[in-house]
Design a protein around this motif. Structure first.
Motif, PDB file in Angstrom:
ATOM      1  N   PHE A 219       0.856  -1.187   0.000  1.00 34.68           N
ATOM      2  CA  PHE A 219       0.000   0.000   0.000  1.00 34.68           C
ATOM      3  C   PHE A 219       0.890   1.235   0.000  1.00 34.68           C
ATOM      4  CE2 PHE A 219      -1.877   3.638   2.087  1.00 34.68           C
ATOM      5  CZ  PHE A 219      -2.927   3.861   1.217  1.00 34.68           C
ATOM      6  N   THR A 220       0.829   1.971  -1.080  1.00 36.14           N
ATOM      7  CA  THR A 220       1.626   3.191  -1.179  1.00 36.14           C
ATOM      8  C   THR A 220       0.830   4.258  -1.909  1.00 36.14           C
ATOM      9  OG1 THR A 220       3.666   4.155  -1.993  1.00 36.14           O
ATOM     10  CG2 THR A 220       2.736   2.376  -3.318  1.00 36.14           C
ATOM     11  N   THR A 221       1.078   5.512  -1.573  1.00 39.31           N
ATOM     12  CA  THR A 221       0.432   6.603  -2.302  1.00 39.31           C
ATOM     13  C   THR A 221       1.500   7.359  -3.083  1.00 39.31           C
ATOM     14  OG1 THR A 221       0.698   7.988  -0.347  1.00 39.31           O
ATOM     15  CG2 THR A 221      -1.433   6.924  -0.640  1.00 39.31           C
ATOM     16  N   LYS A 222       2.716   6.772  -3.107  1.00 43.74           N
ATOM     17  CA  LYS A 222       3.827   7.470  -3.763  1.00 43.74           C
ATOM     18  C   LYS A 222       4.110   6.825  -5.105  1.00 43.74           C
ATOM     19  CE  LYS A 222       5.587   8.183   0.800  1.00 43.74           C
ATOM     20  NZ  LYS A 222       6.519   7.654   1.792  1.00 43.74           N
ATOM     21  N   GLU A 223       4.484   7.686  -6.045  1.00 45.27           N
ATOM     22  CA  GLU A 223       4.740   7.195  -7.393  1.00 45.27           C
ATOM     23  C   GLU A 223       5.836   6.129  -7.405  1.00 45.27           C
ATOM     24  OE1 GLU A 223       5.375   9.699 -11.309  1.00 45.27           O
ATOM     25  OE2 GLU A 223       4.067  10.665  -9.834  1.00 45.27           O
TER      26      GLU A 223
HETATM   27  P1  ADP Z   1       6.093   3.898   0.950  1.00 43.49           P
HETATM   28  O1  ADP Z   1       6.796   4.939   1.732  1.00 43.49           O
HETATM   29  O2  ADP Z   1       7.002   3.141   0.070  1.00 43.49           O
HETATM   30  O3  ADP Z   1       4.895   4.387   0.227  1.00 43.49           O
HETATM   31  P2  ADP Z   1       5.384   2.911   3.512  1.00 43.49           P
HETATM   32  O4  ADP Z   1       4.927   1.586   4.006  1.00 43.49           O
HETATM   33  O5  ADP Z   1       6.598   3.475   4.134  1.00 43.49           O
HETATM   34  O6  ADP Z   1       5.557   2.791   1.959  1.00 43.49           O
HETATM   35  O7  ADP Z   1       4.213   3.947   3.673  1.00 43.49           O
HETATM   36  C1  ADP Z   1       2.955   3.614   3.135  1.00 43.49           C
HETATM   37  C2  ADP Z   1       2.123   4.850   2.919  1.00 43.49           C
HETATM   38  O8  ADP Z   1       1.789   5.434   4.151  1.00 43.49           O
HETATM   39  C3  ADP Z   1       2.791   5.944   2.166  1.00 43.49           C
HETATM   40  O9  ADP Z   1       2.697   5.760   0.775  1.00 43.49           O
HETATM   41  C4  ADP Z   1       2.027   7.172   2.615  1.00 43.49           C
HETATM   42  O10 ADP Z   1       0.815   7.279   1.907  1.00 43.49           O
HETATM   43  C5  ADP Z   1       1.656   6.839   4.024  1.00 43.49           C
HETATM   44  N1  ADP Z   1       2.554   7.464   4.995  1.00 43.49           N
HETATM   45  C6  ADP Z   1       3.457   6.861   5.784  1.00 43.49           C
HETATM   46  N2  ADP Z   1       4.085   7.740   6.585  1.00 43.49           N
HETATM   47  C7  ADP Z   1       3.564   8.952   6.306  1.00 43.49           C
HETATM   48  C8  ADP Z   1       3.805  10.290   6.791  1.00 43.49           C
HETATM   49  N3  ADP Z   1       4.717  10.556   7.749  1.00 43.49           N
HETATM   50  N4  ADP Z   1       3.063  11.292   6.269  1.00 43.49           N
HETATM   51  C9  ADP Z   1       2.145  11.045   5.307  1.00 43.49           C
HETATM   52  N5  ADP Z   1       1.881   9.808   4.811  1.00 43.49           N
HETATM   53  C10 ADP Z   1       2.586   8.780   5.295  1.00 43.49           C
END
Ligand code: ADP
Ligand code: MG
Length: 490
Positions: A433-437
């Motif tokens: 689960f990620t919201t990052k490209e």
């Molecule tokens: P990734 O960083 O590769 O996306 P992570 O498991 O580290 O995967 O995080 C999953 C998701 O949780 C991120 O894509 C983001 O949407 C959200 N997230 C995690 N930490 C934060 C934060 N400090 N601020 C905003 N969103 C966060």
């Protein structure tokens, strides 16, 4: 008063036999005659009562009200009155009586004076029952007003007609704000099909248990388990529904955590196995790619080759994160200094933080006890700090805090980033689960797994537009235990 002898004797018979206490009183308020029922009620015989005053036997607390009415009657302001009052029986017992007083004005034959007729019905039993009801009612009120559970009464159409003050704690609403509203307006839309009142006719269950989500005044949802019962009148119609609702949000969340950690260990094993297999071929692929780069003298294929290398690196990154899961949990545990770990990790990010205009502040308590941990614990803070910095592309602040609370060390990483929306927060930690490209969606899953191995906990609080706080709580191994242990080893 009596037109002939027959009437007179009839009246006397009625007077003597009446189950109601009766008395005749003279114009100056003295008993002239009392019937057997009244004598029995008060415990005096008629001779004892004769010539006693109007207020005889009256409970002191009811005296004033009685005399006031009596005065008005005597002054001709009215021709009778009724009053519920207490009498004191000869034995000292308190009797409740319903008193009716009427007056016959200027009665011929008794010197043209007024005569008063007293009728007293013994209502002691009735009063006792009323008192009991009142006590039960007060008890119900007490339970309802102080219960942690929300107690609710609904009309057959689902309108809230009563709700206990627990609504304040559970839902953030004052009872007044909810009375008159439709209960379903506060249900989570997805839970409405579990509704029962809507199709009340087709479903005959008299009492049921529901589990559903309710919207808190702040907009978030709480889980409630409600026991509901239909209350019918004698004709069997539904008159209303009584429901007692308990906030089970905590329970639902911990069940969710257990489910997730089971899923996690399964995914973890699988992923780690795959990661291991991918690593080696990747290494040779990257090696060959670097050769291609060198062979491309005129740089005409540079773009393509760069993309391929960076894609391989990305695969490698995912695989490395997955491999953390494969790290055997028998990796050595050592006593380590949290302050040292956090200082080390934050230093790793200095460059990236500078680039994005992020200020990293440390608030680490001095003299924190050491914790027993594996070197993989670093990975947790790396992942969390990385997320924090990535959430602030326009710059901001990260505060890293560490303090001791009883037998635990609490570490918090706060950022002023874009935050996490409510519906996403539950998905965090799910693999991929990620919201990052370019995210892997593995960082937090891996971190949770590591924290779990350390018997710690991890918690995330976040507000969109304000920032995120990730809290890691780790147990401290008590110094005393380790002394005992080494003592026993000697
Ligand atoms: P990734 O960083 O590769 O996306 P992570 O498991 O580290 O995967 O995080 C999953 C998701 O949780 C991120 O894509 C983001 O949407 C959200 N997230 C995690 N930490 C934060 C934060 N400090 N601020 C905003 N969103 C966060
Ligand atoms: Mg991440």
């Amino acid at each position: 008063m009596f037109s002939n002898f027959n009437d007179h004797s009839l009246f006397l018979r009625a007077f003597e036999k009446s189950p109601i206490g009766m008395a005749l009183l003279s114009f100056d308020g003295n008993f002239l005659k009392a019937n057997p029922s009244l004598c029995k009620m008060l415990g005096y015989n008629d001779r004892e009562l004769i010539n006693l005053g109007v207020s005889f036997g009256t409970h002191p607390e009811d005296l004033e009200a009685d005399l006031e009415l009596w005065r008005k009657l005597g002054q001709g302001e009215m021709d009778g009155y009724q009053l519920e009052k207490r009498y004191i029986h000869k034995s000292g017992m308190i009797i409740w009586g319903h008193l009716s007083v009427t007056v016959e004005r200027n009665l011929q034959g008794i010197n043209g004076n007024d005569i008063f007729i007293f009728q007293i019905v013994d209502i002691t039993e009735q009063k006792k029952k009323e008192e009991e009801y009142k006590k039960i009612e007060e008890l119900h009120k007490l339970i309802s007003e102080h219960s942690q559970d929300v107690i609710l009464r609904l009309t057959p159409d689902g309108i809230i007609s009563y709700i206990s003050p627990a609504s304040r704690n559970q839902l953030g609403y004052e009872p007044d704000e909810l009375i008159g509203k439709h209960a379903y307006d506060y249900w989570h839309p997805e839970d409405l099909n579990g509704g029962w009142l809507r199709n009340g006719n087709s479903n005959n269950a008299e009492s049921r248990i529901f589990v559903y989500r309710l919207r808190h005044k702040n907009g978030h949802y709480i889980w409630q388990e409600a026991h509901s019962k239909k209350i019918r009148n004698n004709a069997g119609e539904v008159q209303h529904v009584i429901s007692m609702g308990r906030d089970i949000t905590e329970r639902v969340h911990s069940e969710e955590l257990i489910r997730r950690s089971e899923k996690l260990s399964l995914v973890g094993e699988l992923a780690a196995g795959i990661a291991h297999e991918i690593r080696n071929p990747l290494t040779s692929l990257r090696g060959f790619m670097q050769m291609y780069l060198k062979e491309d003298m005129d740089g005409s294929k540079k773009l393509r080759n760069d993309v391929m290398i960076s894609e391989i690196d990305r695969i490698n990154e995912i695989v490395s994160e997955l491999l953390v899961l494969a790290k055997p949990s028998n990796e050595v545990y050592e006593l380590r200094d949290v302050v040292h770990i956090l200082t080390h990790v934050t230093r790793l990010f200095e460059g990236q933080a500078n680039l994005y205009n992020v200020l990293i502040k440390k608030e680490l308590d001095a003299n924190l006890p050491f914790i027993h941990c594996q070197s993989s614990i670093n990975q947790v803070f790396i992942n969390v700090l990385k997320n924090a910095i990535e959430s602030m592309p326009q710059g901001g602040e990260v505060i890293v805090q560490a303090k001791q609370m009883y037998d635990k060390i609490v570490i918090r990483i706060n950022d002023t980033g874009f935050g996490i929306p409510q519906d996403e927060i539950t998905k965090i930690g799910n693999p991929f689960f990620t919201t990052k490209e370019t995210g892997t969606g593995l960082g937090l899953m891996v971190s949770m797994k590591i924290i779990q191995n350390h018997r710690g906990t991890m918690r995330i609080e976040s507000e969109v537009g304000k920032g995120t706080m990730v809290e890691v709580v780790l147990p401290i191994v008590k110094q005393k235990n380790s002394i005992n242990l080494s003592a026993s080893l000697e």
